[in-house]
Design a protein around this motif. Sequence first.
Motif, mmCIF file in Angstrom:
data_model
loop_
_atom_site.group_PDB
_atom_site.id
_atom_site.type_symbol
_atom_site.label_atom_id
_atom_site.label_comp_id
_atom_site.label_asym_id
_atom_site.label_seq_id
_atom_site.Cartn_x
_atom_site.Cartn_y
_atom_site.Cartn_z
ATOM 1 N N ILE A 12 8.453 -1.753 1.303
ATOM 2 C CA ILE A 12 8.514 -1.847 -0.160
ATOM 3 C C ILE A 12 9.165 -0.589 -0.719
ATOM 4 O O ILE A 12 10.066 -0.660 -1.559
ATOM 5 N N GLU A 13 8.716 0.569 -0.251
ATOM 6 C CA GLU A 13 9.272 1.826 -0.736
ATOM 7 C C GLU A 13 10.771 1.920 -0.440
ATOM 8 O O GLU A 13 11.566 2.265 -1.317
ATOM 9 N N GLN A 14 11.176 1.598 0.772
ATOM 10 C CA GLN A 14 12.598 1.649 1.136
ATOM 11 C C GLN A 14 13.428 0.711 0.268
ATOM 12 O O GLN A 14 14.507 1.069 -0.211
ATOM 13 N N VAL A 51 0.880 1.829 -3.372
ATOM 14 C CA VAL A 51 -0.488 1.913 -2.875
ATOM 15 C C VAL A 51 -0.941 0.547 -2.381
ATOM 16 O O VAL A 51 -0.866 -0.450 -3.112
ATOM 17 N N ASP A 52 -1.410 0.509 -1.145
ATOM 18 C CA ASP A 52 -1.952 -0.726 -0.565
ATOM 19 C C ASP A 52 -3.367 -0.920 -1.091
ATOM 20 O O ASP A 52 -4.264 -0.139 -0.794
ATOM 21 N N GLU A 53 -3.570 -1.942 -1.896
ATOM 22 C CA GLU A 53 -4.884 -2.256 -2.459
ATOM 23 C C GLU A 53 -5.502 -3.484 -1.802
ATOM 24 O O GLU A 53 -6.443 -4.072 -2.333
ATOM 25 N N SER A 54 -5.009 -3.860 -0.648
ATOM 26 C CA SER A 54 -5.462 -5.078 0.022
ATOM 27 C C SER A 54 -6.960 -5.073 0.289
ATOM 28 O O SER A 54 -7.617 -6.110 0.157
ATOM 29 N N GLY A 55 -7.511 -3.932 0.655
ATOM 30 C CA GLY A 55 -8.936 -3.847 0.947
ATOM 31 C C GLY A 55 -9.812 -4.204 -0.234
ATOM 32 O O GLY A 55 -10.920 -4.716 -0.065
ATOM 33 N N PRO A 78 -2.828 -13.409 6.134
ATOM 34 C CA PRO A 78 -3.206 -12.439 7.160
ATOM 35 C C PRO A 78 -3.986 -11.286 6.543
ATOM 36 O O PRO A 78 -3.834 -10.987 5.362
ATOM 37 N N ALA A 79 -4.812 -10.642 7.340
ATOM 38 C CA ALA A 79 -5.625 -9.527 6.852
ATOM 39 C C ALA A 79 -4.739 -8.343 6.518
ATOM 40 O O ALA A 79 -3.846 -7.980 7.283
ATOM 41 N N GLY A 80 -4.984 -7.733 5.373
ATOM 42 C CA GLY A 80 -4.273 -6.523 4.984
ATOM 43 C C GLY A 80 -2.835 -6.748 4.551
ATOM 44 O O GLY A 80 -2.272 -7.820 4.710
ATOM 45 N N GLU A 81 -2.267 -5.712 3.937
ATOM 46 C CA GLU A 81 -0.877 -5.688 3.506
ATOM 47 C C GLU A 81 -0.484 -6.877 2.621
ATOM 48 O O GLU A 81 0.594 -7.445 2.764
ATOM 49 N N SER A 83 7.094 -13.265 3.266
ATOM 50 C CA SER A 83 6.422 -12.934 4.528
ATOM 51 C C SER A 83 4.973 -12.483 4.354
ATOM 52 O O SER A 83 4.416 -11.856 5.249
ATOM 53 N N GLY A 84 4.353 -12.803 3.213
ATOM 54 C CA GLY A 84 2.926 -12.553 3.083
ATOM 55 C C GLY A 84 2.477 -11.640 1.969
ATOM 56 O O GLY A 84 1.280 -11.529 1.720
#
Length: 92
Positions: free
Chosen positions: A8-10, A24-28, A40-43, A77-78
């Motif tokens: 995402i950053e790139q 910031v990954d807020e998946s949790g 899928p779990a995460g991301e 892709s998720g």
Amino acid sequence: MSTRAERIEQTLRAAFAPTVLDVVDESGRHARHAGRQGLPAGETHYAVTMVAESLRDLSRLERSRAVHEALAAEFKSGLHALSLTLSAPESA
């Protein structure tokens, strides 16, 4: 192999040349979210803060659409959700 946050950053750096970019990954925080079922779990959930001159003449909606378009491959892709804070640099 890079993480989704790195991709995402790139992607955003290449598309918008931001002066400020925070991904910031807020998946949790959404692990039990009903809309996550089958993903899928995460991301999956991210907050993005970006300041870029290239956003200056765009409305709030146009800014959001431009970011979503740039990240279309990630959504396919998720990537499930983005929280966006988008702005142009302050004028001096």
